[in-house]
Design an enzyme around this catalytic site. Structure first.
Site, PDB file in Angstrom:
ATOM      1  N   GLY A  17       0.826  -1.209   0.000  1.00 24.17           N
ATOM      2  CA  GLY A  17       0.000   0.000   0.000  1.00 24.17           C
ATOM      3  C   GLY A  17       0.856   1.253   0.000  1.00 24.17           C
ATOM      4  N   ALA A  18       1.987   1.196  -0.720  1.00 22.60           N
ATOM      5  CA  ALA A  18       2.978   2.282  -0.653  1.00 22.60           C
ATOM      6  C   ALA A  18       2.680   3.453  -1.574  1.00 22.60           C
ATOM      7  CB  ALA A  18       4.365   1.729  -0.986  1.00 22.60           C
ATOM      8  N   SER A  19       1.615   3.373  -2.368  1.00 18.77           N
ATOM      9  CA  SER A  19       1.380   4.412  -3.368  1.00 18.77           C
ATOM     10  C   SER A  19       0.685   5.655  -2.826  1.00 18.77           C
ATOM     11  CB  SER A  19       0.560   3.839  -4.531  1.00 18.77           C
ATOM     12  OG  SER A  19      -0.700   3.377  -4.069  1.00 18.77           O
ATOM     13  N   SER A  20       0.122   5.579  -1.599  1.00 18.73           N
ATOM     14  CA  SER A  20      -0.565   6.754  -1.046  1.00 18.73           C
ATOM     15  C   SER A  20      -0.669   6.630   0.465  1.00 18.73           C
ATOM     16  CB  SER A  20      -1.968   6.912  -1.654  1.00 18.73           C
ATOM     17  OG  SER A  20      -2.808   5.854  -1.239  1.00 18.73           O
ATOM     18  N   GLY A  21      -1.088   7.717   1.101  1.00 15.41           N
ATOM     19  CA  GLY A  21      -1.401   7.707   2.527  1.00 15.41           C
ATOM     20  C   GLY A  21      -0.272   7.248   3.423  1.00 15.41           C
ATOM     21  N   ILE A  22      -0.587   6.381   4.387  1.00 15.08           N
ATOM     22  CA  ILE A  22       0.379   5.923   5.386  1.00 15.08           C
ATOM     23  C   ILE A  22       1.556   5.221   4.727  1.00 15.08           C
ATOM     24  CG2 ILE A  22       0.713   4.283   7.287  1.00 15.08           C
ATOM     25  CD1 ILE A  22      -2.246   4.884   8.068  1.00 15.08           C
ATOM     26  N   GLY A  23       1.284   4.364   3.733  1.00 17.78           N
ATOM     27  CA  GLY A  23       2.365   3.646   3.069  1.00 17.78           C
ATOM     28  C   GLY A  23       3.329   4.576   2.363  1.00 17.78           C
ATOM     29  N   SER A 147      -6.359  -1.110  13.422  1.00 17.83           N
ATOM     30  CA  SER A 147      -7.189   0.088  13.452  1.00 17.83           C
ATOM     31  C   SER A 147      -7.888   0.182  14.801  1.00 17.83           C
ATOM     32  CB  SER A 147      -8.244   0.029  12.344  1.00 17.83           C
ATOM     33  OG  SER A 147      -9.198   1.073  12.462  1.00 17.83           O
ATOM     34  N   TYR A 160     -15.325  -3.215   7.225  1.00 20.28           N
ATOM     35  CA  TYR A 160     -13.972  -2.812   7.608  1.00 20.28           C
ATOM     36  C   TYR A 160     -13.689  -3.221   9.051  1.00 20.28           C
ATOM     37  CZ  TYR A 160      -9.902   0.246   8.294  1.00 20.28           C
ATOM     38  OH  TYR A 160      -8.644   0.731   8.566  1.00 20.28           O
TER      39      TYR A 160
END
Length: 382
Positions: A17-23, A147, A160
């Site tokens: 998940g490195a393309s946005s946000g936390i990643g 979470s 979720y």
């Protein structure tokens, strides 16, 4: 078994998940710390741009297009890391997305697809990372992003919540099994609260109006800070934001109160009635979401950082500070009581019977006030 992890500048770190946000933020901060990066996500274009950005700044990074909901893709991430860097030292299971919709609205198809990413992606990543660490025989870190909703369910995001509850259970069970066999793996579960990422835009939404976090929101670098600390220092859990820790504790001791609280704040806290939904265009449930964005479009009180993350990084110092605050507040309380007692005696010197009663009443009020201050202080520190 005591596990010693490498410093960040000697590590190769896999981030899903490195393309946005936390990643995205975690990858950039890890690169600044000197780590080599293996960047994984479905958005190949964004990953390539991020890898080029890191290399242009003197770092080392490769991009691996992968859907973590497919086990073969996850194994390909590990193979690419080993082919490029010879090994990897930390694996961060960060990829995820949500669905906003009531339990009887969300289709089974959507629920299964989200579980593929949020739960099965963590299972595949965990098994792949643990297998590698065991085979090479030297310590490594597995970091799973949970979470607050994995600790306490909320209406509207039932799928979720269920997936994150499963992630928490999987992580705890895996940690115990690894500890029983003395495997060289540090397993950390990160518990973020509300974080300012494109989470809402990438979610699948059944709402007419745009979903949005409204309330206390933390920046994504606070989660990255917790992740990178756990990559170099074995930690069981890392809570991001006092909000996550305090509300979990409250839910543990007063579950029905928390039920009612979540029911009241759900719609005003998760939906913006002033904006029509953009999620049909931006949902990342079945396709890659837009990339290279660290932040989202949340509303509310934006914190600059998390005091509680820093406390977990330095627990002895934090305990000393909290103890010092408690002693100072108690001393102040006693001083105020003494002043009130003295003033009361001076004002009514002839009423000896009334003075003790007045003093006792004053003591009760002052102690209650001091307790409230201490509780508020602890909540703020959390």
């Amino acid at each position: 078994m005591k596990i010693a992890l490498k410093p960040l500048d000697q590590q190769t770190i896999v981030v899903t998940g490195a393309s946005s946000g936390i990643g995205l933020v975690t990858a950039r901060m890890a690169a600044e710390a000197g780590a080599k990066l293996v960047l994984a996500a479905r958005n190949e274009e964004a990953l390539q741009q991020l890898a080029e950005e890191i290399r242009a700044q003197g770092g080392q990074a490769i991009a691996v297009r992968a859907d973590v909901g497919i086990e073969e893709d996850v194994r390909h991430i590990a193979e690419a890391a080993i082919a490029e860097f010879g090994s990897f030292d930390t694996w961060v299971n960060n990829a995820g997305l949500s669905i906003f919709g009531r339990c009887d609205q969300v289709t089974i198809e959507d629920q299964r697809r989200m579980f593929d990413t949020v739960y099965w992606g963590v299972v595949y990543g965990s098994r792949t990372a643990v297998e590698h660490f065991k085979q090479r025989g030297t310590p490594g870190a597995l970091i799973n992003i949970g979470s607050f909703f994995g600790d306490r369910a909320t209406p509207v995001q039932s799928t979720y919540c269920a997936a994150k509850h499963a992630v928490h259970g999987w992580t705890d069970a895996l940690r115990m099994e690894l500890e029983m066999e003395k495997a060289p793996v540090s397993v950390t579960l990160v518990h973020p609260g509300r974080i300012d990422t494109p989470y809402n835009e990438h979610a699948q939404s059944y709402y007419e109006h745009q979903v949005a976090h409204r309330g206390m929101v933390y920046p994504p670098h606070t989660v990255a800070e917790a992740i990178l600390f756990a990559a170099a220092h074995p930690k069981r859990d890392m809570y991001v934001g006092g909000q996550a820790k305090v509300l979990k504790m409250l839910g543990d001791v007063a579950p029905r109160f928390m039920d009612k609280l979540m029911e009241v704040i759900t719609d005003p806290g998760q939906v913006d009635p002033a904006r029509l939904s953009v999620n049909p265009q931006t949902s990342a449930l079945y396709k890659a979401g837009y990339g290279l964005k660290e932040n989202g479009s949340h509303q509310g009180w934006f914190r600059s950082g998390s005091i509680y993350v820093k406390m977990q990084k330095h627990p002895v110092l934090a305990a000393a500070v909290v103890a010092g605050l408690g002693l100072a507040l108690n001393a102040a309380s006693k001083a105020r009581k003494s002043q009130k007692t003295t003033a009361g005696n001076a004002a009514a010197p002839t009423n000896e019977a009334a003075a003790p009663a007045a003093s006792a009443a004053s003591d009760g009020q002052t102690d209650a006030g001091a307790d409230e201050v201490i509780i508020l202080t602890e909540i703020e520190v959390y």
